[in-house]
Design an enzyme around this catalytic site. Sequence first.
Site, PDB file in Angstrom:
ATOM      1  CG  ASP A   1       0.849  16.984  23.072  1.00 14.15           C
ATOM      2  OD1 ASP A   1      -0.392  16.990  23.185  1.00 14.15           O
ATOM      3  OD2 ASP A   1       1.582  16.242  23.744  1.00 14.15           O
TER       4      ASP A   1
ATOM      5  CE  LYS B   1      -1.193   5.009  -1.390  1.00 14.22           C
ATOM      6  NZ  LYS B   1      -1.806   4.318  -0.255  1.00 14.22           N
TER       7      LYS B   1
ATOM      8  CE  LYS C   1      -4.066   6.641   2.829  1.00 14.89           C
ATOM      9  NZ  LYS C   1      -5.427   6.261   2.930  1.00 14.89           N
TER      10      LYS C   1
ATOM     11  CG  HIS D   1      -2.068   0.869   1.207  1.00 14.77           C
ATOM     12  ND1 HIS D   1      -2.301   1.857   2.147  1.00 14.77           N
ATOM     13  CD2 HIS D   1      -3.103   0.964   0.342  1.00 14.77           C
ATOM     14  CE1 HIS D   1      -3.411   2.495   1.864  1.00 14.77           C
ATOM     15  NE2 HIS D   1      -3.928   1.979   0.783  1.00 14.77           N
TER      16      HIS D   1
ATOM     17  CG  ASP E   1      18.780  11.923 -10.051  1.00 11.85           C
ATOM     18  OD1 ASP E   1      18.652  10.838 -10.632  1.00 11.85           O
ATOM     19  OD2 ASP E   1      18.760  13.027 -10.635  1.00 11.85           O
TER      20      ASP E   1
ATOM     21  CG  HIS F   1      -7.020   8.611  -0.132  1.00  5.86           C
ATOM     22  ND1 HIS F   1      -5.712   8.296  -0.430  1.00  5.86           N
ATOM     23  CD2 HIS F   1      -7.681   7.426  -0.075  1.00  5.86           C
ATOM     24  CE1 HIS F   1      -5.592   6.988  -0.566  1.00  5.86           C
ATOM     25  NE2 HIS F   1      -6.766   6.439  -0.345  1.00  5.86           N
TER      26      HIS F   1
END
Length: 474
Positions: free
Chosen positions: A399, A218, A394, A216, A223, A392
């Site tokens: 604090d 991404k 996450k 899952h 370089d 979408h």
Amino acid sequence: MIYYVLGCLHLILFCWAFYNILYFGVKPSKSLSWILIALFFPFLGVFCFVIFGINRRKIKFFELKETKKRKDFIQKSIKSKKDLDKNSLKGIKQKKIAQLIYSNTKANVEERNEVILLKNGKETFTALFNAIKNAKKFIHLQYFIFEEGEILDKIIKLLEEKRKENVEVRILYDSFGSTSLQKTTKQKLKNIGVEIYPETPFKYGSFIFSLNFRNHRKIAIIDNEIGFTGGVNISDEYITEDTSLGIWQDAHLQIKGSGVNAIHSTFLNDFYYATLKDLTNTKKYTSEFKSSGNTKLQIVSSGPDYEQSVVMQQYLSFINLAEKSICVLNPYFVPTFSILEAFKIAALSGVEVTLLLPKKTDSKIATYSMYSYFESLLKAGVQIYLRDDFSHSKVIFIDDEIASVGSTNFDCRSFEHNYELNAILYDEKITNEIKKEFDERKNKANHINLKTFRKRAIKQKTLERLCRFLSPLL
């Protein structure tokens, strides 16, 4: 006679499943559910248990040679890593979180990074396209979803231009997430010299055991100088108006500095798993790019082949260590029992807990299941806001001091079955930038009132409970 044979076979399979559930199950409630499913649904129940219920961490019989290959390679890379340096961290919270992640993954705290928060798909793709255009040596891309459309077409065009300049290009994609990726597109990429491989491929001999374990992550590395990670996939959903959800909103990070190497090591591990090609001994792919930035970060890589549920423990540590506030932005909030209790304990202890969630998602089961947790959270004092647009992202931060941005949802699939990657940012400046964006979105969202929420229809409540039962299969 045939019914007798089938009955005996069902009994044998049930006894086998019962033994494995009893000895290797983690949660009693989940174990009981699987026992009932295996008992009352002949053959199908055991089949579902094998695909969705096997505890890969415990049952060595089902440790595929591919999984063992990944474990062995990860262990080799772990042995070469430096000891944790906590001297640059401030306060007990930062040091405890860093130690937890290091103990689980041997990921060190990377200093002197330049981090840019990319607030949506448009900003993310603009930054990614610019980085690809400026590539001189190599481009490494890894996404759960490569989807046919305008964004993918632009990337292919850019990659074709870079291949003419002899820039190396490697792509990893998840077989389940990228089902729309056409054979002609993959062949076109191969024809221009791109190395493209599926992770967790659907193949004979391991299909039913690998179906439930998805990559899952991404990741984009150019370089070894600039890296990207977060929640954005290669899809037009982030730039084009969807008929039901609108344009998807998501958070992503652009990173320059030693943190890029930490992200890249995850890609190189996954690339070895997919191809048996070890690139970790080549200086071109491991040399460190120096940055003048001031952000300290730690990369959290997790998956079913780790001994611990790393990302769940990361989220629990955030919740348990928070002293003033916890803010969560997540599309699929289907918490485990321990996460649910931790949120309630934090709220009842006086910590301000705020959840900013989408009113509806791309999965009705996920949406109804998410709603089923609201009442108990609201009773404990958790503040819940629902967005009209589909977020979408996450994200969790505590604090106004420590933030996490990555690919991990608040659900059992991300915690137990998926290969995920989060970036923990030990930086008040970038955390406050995330908080500002969070507050702007929250002020436009609908605040959920406990008294009003309790008045929802019986049909709604019934669907919520049914979908909650199915949530581990999402």
